[in-house]
Design an enzyme around this catalytic site. Structure first.
Site, PDB file in Angstrom:
ATOM      1  N   TYR A  32      -2.399  -0.291  10.344  1.00  0.00           N
ATOM      2  CA  TYR A  32      -2.388  -0.707   8.941  1.00  0.00           C
ATOM      3  C   TYR A  32      -1.045  -0.347   8.301  1.00  0.00           C
ATOM      4  O   TYR A  32      -0.485  -1.136   7.529  1.00  0.00           O
ATOM      5  CB  TYR A  32      -3.535  -0.021   8.213  1.00  0.00           C
ATOM      6  CG  TYR A  32      -3.751  -0.447   6.787  1.00  0.00           C
ATOM      7  CD1 TYR A  32      -4.357  -1.655   6.478  1.00  0.00           C
ATOM      8  CD2 TYR A  32      -3.377   0.388   5.730  1.00  0.00           C
ATOM      9  CE1 TYR A  32      -4.587  -2.036   5.162  1.00  0.00           C
ATOM     10  CE2 TYR A  32      -3.602   0.025   4.413  1.00  0.00           C
ATOM     11  CZ  TYR A  32      -4.207  -1.187   4.135  1.00  0.00           C
ATOM     12  OH  TYR A  32      -4.426  -1.561   2.829  1.00  0.00           O
ATOM     13  N   SER A  92       0.836  -1.198   0.000  1.00  0.00           N
ATOM     14  CA  SER A  92       0.000   0.000   0.000  1.00  0.00           C
ATOM     15  C   SER A  92       0.867   1.242   0.000  1.00  0.00           C
ATOM     16  O   SER A  92       1.992   1.243   0.530  1.00  0.00           O
ATOM     17  CB  SER A  92      -0.914   0.029   1.227  1.00  0.00           C
ATOM     18  OG  SER A  92      -1.602   1.262   1.334  1.00  0.00           O
TER      19      SER A  92
END
Length: 292
Positions: A199, A186
């Protein structure tokens, strides 16, 4: 250019997106507008002819688009998903419409026993495994570190890191020279995010794991790479954000819009195919809508 950048084969939705919210894990068939995943202008050329691929989180979003393009390139696909039966069955239908075989597997990748069983069933059903796409993921925004509960932190770690490790450990013994692993990282793992502390840890970890595992598996002829997406319109978003925040999703990147899943999937084909990336391993490919 004042508006969102449109450089693809067709026009993609731009913010503001409709305000909406879904319970976890999120369902593609309830998302408005529906994600664009079928890439009708993408023509396959047998880049993955007769390969066997496992795609975790393959029921919807990026995973669905990857499964479709893998099938269009000639691969049979195993779809692992948590609980989204309706979405998974639709993805299976789409893979089979490309003329390839598809197997569904319902389970939690944070469970090592499930992952071992999935790998063994894939080998028994299709005769082997050539590609693993570690795409399953979990995220919830937290405005402050105090609001980040231990339970939330634990679930993020177990899904994103334990799941990655469990699936990889289960599948690698079945891979051969020329096989490939593609992980979903990501932009958050590259740049961080003030509301995605846990995250960001996992995605940064995935990038590091990708580079480390690539070095570990070079002697066995197995390539390992990752794609690092920016904002992508998937069911992960309305199950994570408040409706008013979702309306602005993707507006802050240079292209001023979120990507659609079909815009990410070709990067996975590129990294999975020995025809296009035989000299690439240990890399993280950002697909983030412009320079950060």
């Amino acid at each position: 250019m004042d508006g969102a950048m449109q450089a693809g084969a067709r026009v993609y939705p731009v913010p503001p997106m409709p305000e909406q919210h879904q319970p976890k894990p999120g369902y593609e068939h309830d998302l408005e507008p529906r994600p664009m995943y079928d890439a009708p202008y993408y023509k396959g050329s047998e880049k993955l002819k007769d390969k066997i691929a496992i795609v975790t989180g393959g029921d919807s979003g990026i995973g669905r688009a990857v499964a479709i393009l893998f099938a269009r390139e000639g691969a049979d696909v195993v779809i692992s998903y948590l609980s989204e039966d309706e979405d998974a069955k639709e993805t299976m239908r789409l893979v089979e419409a490309e003329g390839r075989r598809c197997m569904l597997s319902r389970g939690d990748v944070s469970d090592a026993v499930y992952c071992t069983g999935l790998a063994e069933k894939a080998v028994k059903t299709f005769g082997g495994i050539d590609i693993l796409v570690n795409n399953a993921g979990f995220q919830i925004h937290s405005q402050t570190i105090e609001a980040l509960s231990a339970e939330h932190f634990d679930e993020t770690m177990k899904t994103n890191l334990y799941g990655l490790f469990n699936m990889t450990k289960a599948v690698v013994p079945h891979l051969n020279e020329g096989s490939a692993i593609v992980n979903s990282g990501s932009v958050v793992g590259l740049n961080g995010s003030p509301q995605l502390l846990d995250y960001a840890i996992t995605k940064g970890g995935i990038h590091s794991f990708t580079r480390s595992l690539a070095a570990n598996l070079i002697p066995r002829g197995i390539r390992v790479n990752a794609v690092a997406p920016g904002p992508v319109w998937t069911p992960l978003n309305p199950s994570d954000r408040e409706p008013e925040d979702l309306a602005r999703f993707g507006a802050s990147v240079p292209m001023k819009r979120p990507a659609q899943p079909e815009e990410l999937a070709p990067a996975y084909v590129f990294l999975a195919s020995p025809q296009t990336s035989s000299y690439i391993t240990g890399e993280v490919l950002p697909v983030i809508g412009g320079p950060a």
